[in-house]
Design a protein around this motif. Structure first.
Motif, PDB file in Angstrom:
ATOM      1  N   ARG A  34       9.265  -3.462  10.091  1.00  0.00           N
ATOM      2  CA  ARG A  34      10.548  -3.257  10.061  1.00  0.00           C
ATOM      3  C   ARG A  34      10.814  -1.670  10.349  1.00  0.00           C
ATOM      4  NH1 ARG A  34      11.808  -6.077   4.260  1.00  0.00           N
ATOM      5  NH2 ARG A  34      11.346  -8.118   5.012  1.00  0.00           N
ATOM      6  N   SER A  35       9.945  -1.105  10.692  1.00  0.00           N
ATOM      7  CA  SER A  35      10.079   0.427  10.976  1.00  0.00           C
ATOM      8  C   SER A  35      10.736   0.386  12.367  1.00  0.00           C
ATOM      9  CB  SER A  35       8.527   1.045  11.191  1.00  0.00           C
ATOM     10  OG  SER A  35       7.982   1.242  10.030  1.00  0.00           O
ATOM     11  N   ALA A  36      10.566  -0.371  13.054  1.00  0.00           N
ATOM     12  CA  ALA A  36      11.454  -0.384  14.539  1.00  0.00           C
ATOM     13  C   ALA A  36      12.882  -0.383  14.199  1.00  0.00           C
ATOM     14  CB  ALA A  36      10.956  -1.625  15.222  1.00  0.00           C
ATOM     15  N   GLY A  37      13.340  -1.112  13.051  1.00  0.00           N
ATOM     16  CA  GLY A  37      14.788  -1.103  13.047  1.00  0.00           C
ATOM     17  C   GLY A  37      15.304   0.215  12.338  1.00  0.00           C
ATOM     18  N   VAL A  38      14.288   1.110  11.977  1.00  0.00           N
ATOM     19  CA  VAL A  38      14.746   2.405  11.059  1.00  0.00           C
ATOM     20  C   VAL A  38      14.190   3.559  11.998  1.00  0.00           C
ATOM     21  CG1 VAL A  38      14.850   3.630   9.028  1.00  0.00           C
ATOM     22  CG2 VAL A  38      14.587   1.075   8.981  1.00  0.00           C
ATOM     23  N   PRO A  39      14.851   3.922  13.010  1.00  0.00           N
ATOM     24  CA  PRO A  39      14.241   5.185  13.857  1.00  0.00           C
ATOM     25  C   PRO A  39      14.102   6.123  13.191  1.00  0.00           C
ATOM     26  CG  PRO A  39      16.527   4.077  14.956  1.00  0.00           C
ATOM     27  CD  PRO A  39      16.100   3.286  13.420  1.00  0.00           C
ATOM     28  N   GLY A  40      12.930   6.968  13.031  1.00  0.00           N
ATOM     29  CA  GLY A  40      12.591   8.198  12.654  1.00  0.00           C
ATOM     30  C   GLY A  40      11.959   7.834  11.292  1.00  0.00           C
ATOM     31  N   ALA A  41      11.666   6.712  11.018  1.00  0.00           N
ATOM     32  CA  ALA A  41      11.051   6.356   9.550  1.00  0.00           C
ATOM     33  C   ALA A  41       9.991   5.447   9.745  1.00  0.00           C
ATOM     34  CB  ALA A  41      12.003   5.893   8.540  1.00  0.00           C
ATOM     35  N   VAL A  42       8.786   6.022   8.977  1.00  0.00           N
ATOM     36  CA  VAL A  42       7.467   4.833   9.090  1.00  0.00           C
ATOM     37  C   VAL A  42       7.691   4.138   7.789  1.00  0.00           C
ATOM     38  CG1 VAL A  42       5.312   4.699   9.195  1.00  0.00           C
ATOM     39  CG2 VAL A  42       6.371   6.662  10.609  1.00  0.00           C
ATOM     40  N   LEU A  43       7.737   2.793   7.633  1.00  0.00           N
ATOM     41  CA  LEU A  43       7.591   2.236   6.410  1.00  0.00           C
ATOM     42  C   LEU A  43       6.528   1.406   6.151  1.00  0.00           C
ATOM     43  CD1 LEU A  43      11.044   0.078   6.746  1.00  0.00           C
ATOM     44  CD2 LEU A  43      10.697   2.446   5.588  1.00  0.00           C
ATOM     45  N   PRO A  44       5.960   1.531   4.927  1.00  0.00           N
ATOM     46  CA  PRO A  44       4.651   0.655   4.618  1.00  0.00           C
ATOM     47  C   PRO A  44       4.805  -0.688   4.556  1.00  0.00           C
ATOM     48  CG  PRO A  44       5.741   1.596   2.446  1.00  0.00           C
ATOM     49  CD  PRO A  44       6.593   2.116   3.674  1.00  0.00           C
ATOM     50  N   SER A  45       3.734  -1.208   4.997  1.00  0.00           N
ATOM     51  CA  SER A  45       3.851  -2.732   4.716  1.00  0.00           C
ATOM     52  C   SER A  45       2.851  -3.326   3.652  1.00  0.00           C
ATOM     53  CB  SER A  45       2.906  -3.416   6.096  1.00  0.00           C
ATOM     54  OG  SER A  45       1.546  -2.776   6.228  1.00  0.00           O
ATOM     55  N   LEU A  46       3.238  -4.522   2.965  1.00  0.00           N
ATOM     56  CA  LEU A  46       2.624  -5.056   2.002  1.00  0.00           C
ATOM     57  C   LEU A  46       1.157  -5.631   2.334  1.00  0.00           C
ATOM     58  CD1 LEU A  46       3.051  -5.565  -1.073  1.00  0.00           C
ATOM     59  CD2 LEU A  46       3.888  -7.651  -0.457  1.00  0.00           C
ATOM     60  N   ARG A  47      -0.005  -4.987   1.663  1.00  0.00           N
ATOM     61  CA  ARG A  47      -1.196  -5.628   2.241  1.00  0.00           C
ATOM     62  C   ARG A  47      -1.902  -6.075   0.912  1.00  0.00           C
ATOM     63  NH1 ARG A  47      -1.377  -6.646   6.894  1.00  0.00           N
ATOM     64  NH2 ARG A  47      -3.640  -6.295   7.197  1.00  0.00           N
ATOM     65  N   ARG A  48      -2.658  -7.230   1.049  1.00  0.00           N
ATOM     66  CA  ARG A  48      -3.379  -7.759   0.053  1.00  0.00           C
ATOM     67  C   ARG A  48      -4.960  -7.092   0.264  1.00  0.00           C
ATOM     68  NH1 ARG A  48      -3.902 -11.883  -3.428  1.00  0.00           N
ATOM     69  NH2 ARG A  48      -1.878 -12.696  -3.025  1.00  0.00           N
ATOM     70  N   ARG A  49      -5.164  -6.324  -1.192  1.00  0.00           N
ATOM     71  CA  ARG A  49      -6.397  -5.839  -1.374  1.00  0.00           C
ATOM     72  C   ARG A  49      -7.446  -6.662  -2.175  1.00  0.00           C
ATOM     73  NH1 ARG A  49      -5.676  -4.317  -6.377  1.00  0.00           N
ATOM     74  NH2 ARG A  49      -3.723  -3.594  -6.928  1.00  0.00           N
ATOM     75  N   PRO A  50      -8.669  -6.518  -2.404  1.00  0.00           N
ATOM     76  CA  PRO A  50      -9.492  -7.322  -3.083  1.00  0.00           C
ATOM     77  C   PRO A  50      -9.050  -7.110  -4.708  1.00  0.00           C
ATOM     78  CG  PRO A  50     -10.928  -6.382  -1.643  1.00  0.00           C
ATOM     79  CD  PRO A  50      -9.470  -5.613  -1.530  1.00  0.00           C
ATOM     80  N   PRO A  51      -8.798  -8.040  -5.745  1.00  0.00           N
ATOM     81  CA  PRO A  51      -8.124  -7.872  -6.907  1.00  0.00           C
ATOM     82  C   PRO A  51      -9.304  -7.141  -7.819  1.00  0.00           C
ATOM     83  CG  PRO A  51      -9.044 -10.136  -6.726  1.00  0.00           C
ATOM     84  CD  PRO A  51      -8.997  -9.466  -5.270  1.00  0.00           C
ATOM     85  N   ARG A  52      -8.678  -6.369  -8.806  1.00  0.00           N
ATOM     86  CA  ARG A  52      -9.181  -5.605  -9.761  1.00  0.00           C
ATOM     87  C   ARG A  52      -9.374  -6.451 -11.062  1.00  0.00           C
ATOM     88  NH1 ARG A  52      -6.307  -1.706  -7.274  1.00  0.00           N
ATOM     89  NH2 ARG A  52      -7.858  -0.338  -6.169  1.00  0.00           N
ATOM     90  N   VAL A  53     -10.489  -6.694 -11.688  1.00  0.00           N
ATOM     91  CA  VAL A  53     -10.820  -7.499 -13.121  1.00  0.00           C
ATOM     92  C   VAL A  53     -11.193  -6.593 -14.068  1.00  0.00           C
ATOM     93  CG1 VAL A  53     -11.563  -9.503 -14.055  1.00  0.00           C
ATOM     94  CG2 VAL A  53     -10.942  -9.543 -11.647  1.00  0.00           C
ATOM     95  N   SER A  54     -10.331  -6.626 -15.219  1.00  0.00           N
ATOM     96  CA  SER A  54     -10.777  -6.043 -16.455  1.00  0.00           C
ATOM     97  C   SER A  54     -11.073  -7.363 -17.532  1.00  0.00           C
ATOM     98  CB  SER A  54      -9.876  -5.163 -16.982  1.00  0.00           C
ATOM     99  OG  SER A  54     -10.147  -4.515 -18.282  1.00  0.00           O
ATOM    100  N   VAL A  55     -12.396  -7.179 -17.743  1.00  0.00           N
ATOM    101  CA  VAL A  55     -12.959  -8.145 -18.921  1.00  0.00           C
ATOM    102  C   VAL A  55     -12.985  -7.389 -20.059  1.00  0.00           C
ATOM    103  CG1 VAL A  55     -14.755  -9.552 -19.358  1.00  0.00           C
ATOM    104  CG2 VAL A  55     -14.493  -9.025 -16.919  1.00  0.00           C
ATOM    105  N   ILE A  56     -12.436  -8.139 -21.095  1.00  0.00           N
ATOM    106  CA  ILE A  56     -12.453  -7.760 -22.611  1.00  0.00           C
ATOM    107  C   ILE A  56     -13.258  -8.564 -23.407  1.00  0.00           C
ATOM    108  CG2 ILE A  56     -11.031  -7.229 -24.535  1.00  0.00           C
ATOM    109  CD1 ILE A  56      -8.511  -6.586 -22.800  1.00  0.00           C
ATOM    110  N   VAL A  57     -14.278  -8.061 -23.977  1.00  0.00           N
ATOM    111  CA  VAL A  57     -15.325  -8.893 -24.746  1.00  0.00           C
ATOM    112  C   VAL A  57     -15.295  -8.614 -26.136  1.00  0.00           C
ATOM    113  CG1 VAL A  57     -17.789  -9.312 -25.255  1.00  0.00           C
ATOM    114  CG2 VAL A  57     -17.056  -8.720 -22.672  1.00  0.00           C
ATOM    115  N   ASP A  58     -14.814  -9.687 -26.927  1.00  0.00           N
ATOM    116  CA  ASP A  58     -14.586  -9.663 -28.338  1.00  0.00           C
ATOM    117  C   ASP A  58     -15.910  -9.271 -29.063  1.00  0.00           C
ATOM    118  OD1 ASP A  58     -14.185 -10.017 -31.055  1.00  0.00           O
ATOM    119  OD2 ASP A  58     -13.057 -12.062 -30.829  1.00  0.00           O
TER     120      ASP A  58
END
Length: 428
Positions: free
Chosen positions: A269-293
């Motif tokens: 979409r940056s091509a439609g906004v001259p002079g601006a660089v827009l970030p893209s939505l990217r998938r990264r490896p998920p982070r997992v938090s384990v809570i042990v009772d």
């Protein structure tokens, strides 16, 4: 069914066998009709059995292919009312898959030979006979019940098998033989897989399903054991470790999990906004938090099992241990540890339980987790609001319909069920 198969009428070693009276089918089928009237939800299974006349069985026996071997002498001397109960007893072996379960137990515990299979037959009879009789069905005098062996009613064949042995007091049961349908061991007098009138596995499953439907259609008149059996037919138990891994993978791959905006690849979409660089939505490896009772209500064995699950969780997210953190929590959240190896994670606790502090600590961790996995016995208050990430609860089982209370000064304590927004998997 109006006919039966006759076999071994002149079996060797039985002098005078050929002169014995033929099987009284009218009496036998009258007893089956009596059984159907007493237990109408079992009608499909009772009429699916094919009768085979045999003089080599002491009473009645069933084959894993749904043949019922019947002694003519036994039928002649047994009242119709008692025969009806035995019809139900024998078909219960097949419906509850005692032959398949017997084979699995034999492999797991190394049980071989007729003696071990006799124990399985006794254990299977205990599972059935604690609630099959009564309400119109007469119990035979020599029926094996948990009470007759000093055992607790309401358990399964596998449980009874751990509590009985071929010691004193069992000699009087040596005659017992309900066939391979009760323990999985083929008998030489059975017709085998290629014999006539046996049911295929698909046909057997169809019979079980129709009986389960009938059981669920009579919720107020069936024993608890049959209700439990019917639930398992509709919802067969699955390996809990596979379910836990699937739940974590599903949560980690859901929309929004592991997604963030990145300038590493600009948005188209940056091509439609001259002079601006827009970030893209990217998938990264998920982070997992384990809570042990780690509260006092969780046993050391369960904590050891929790460490094994932590390793399984890391595999569920592609083996990226650097993306998995582990926190022990009782009434307070402890130190957050990165996952290097499950064996090196200290689990500290032993007090009361309030996993809300663990949730709060996990959500304060930067970067914030995409998935929270909680391993607990469930005796804890839960957050009032849904966390801004997926949640999976691995629940250590507790006896009874609820979970046993660890609070000694409050015997009526019953913990809250995990919230609806959490994916729950029972561990073990």
């Amino acid at each position: 069914m109006s006919q039966s198969t006759r076999t071994d009428a002149g079996a060797p070693g039985r002098s005078g066998a050929a002169s014995e009276p033929a099987l009284d089918l009218d009496k036998l089928f009258a007893a089956r009709l009596f059984a159907v009237r007493a237990r109408p939800y079992l009608a499909t299974a009772l009429f699916a059995l094919h009768v085979v006349e045999s003089r080599r069985v002491p009473t009645m026996a069933v084959h894993r292919y749904w043949r019922c071997y019947v002694s003519p002498v036994f039928v002649r001397r047994t009242p119709v009312e008692e025969l009806a109960g035995i019809w139900v007893h024998e078909v219960a072996h097949l419906l509850r898959d005692h032959h398949g379960r017997g084979d699995r137990v034999a492999r797991e515990r190394g049980l071989t030979g007729p003696g071990a299979r006799l124990l399985m037959n006794i254990a299977a009879d205990c599972e059935i006979n604690d609630d099959v009789f009564g309400d119109g069905l007469v119990m035979p005098e020599d029926a094996v019940t948990p009470d007759s062996l000093g055992l607790t009613s309401g358990e399964l064949m596998e449980d009874y098998l751990r509590r009985i042995g071929l010691g004193s007091g069992m000699e009087h049961l040596a005659w017992l033989d309900c066939g391979s349908g009760a323990d999985g061991l083929e008998r030489e007098w059975e017709l085998g897989a290629d014999g006539a009138d046996g049911l295929s596995e698909q046909q057997q499953d169809a019979v079980r399903f129709r009986v389960a439907q009938a059981v669920k259609g009579r919720p107020g008149t069936t024993p608890k054991a049959w209700k439990r059996w019917a639930e398992e037919v509709f919802h067969p138990p699955q390996p809990w470790r596979d379910l836990l891994g699937a739940a974590v993978r599903s949560a980690a791959s859901a929309s929004g999990a592991g997604e963030d905006y990145s300038y590493g690849r600009p948005s188209r979409r940056s091509a439609g906004v001259p002079g601006a660089v827009l970030p893209s939505l990217r998938r990264r490896p998920p982070r997992v938090s384990v809570i042990v009772d780690t509260s006092g209500s969780v046993s050391d064995a369960e904590l050891g099992g929790a460490l094994l699950e932590v390793a399984a969780i890391s595999r569920a997210v592609g083996g990226r241990r650097d993306l998995v953190t582990v926190m022990s929590c009782d009434a307070a959240a402890r130190t957050v540890h990165p996952l290097c190896s499950a064996e090196g994670i200290p689990l500290v606790g032993g007090g009361g339980t309030d996993l809300r502090s663990g949730f709060a600590r996990a959500l304060r961790t930067m970067p914030r987790p995409d998935v929270i996995v909680v391993l607990t016995d469930g005796q804890t208050p839960w957050p009032d609001e849904r966390p801004p990430c997926r949640t999976v609860v691995g629940l250590f089982p507790r006896a009874g319909s609820g979970r046993e209370s660890w609070i000694e000064n409050d015997p009526d304590y019953e913990p809250d069920a995990p919230p609806d927004w959490a994916r729950v998997v029972t561990i073990g």
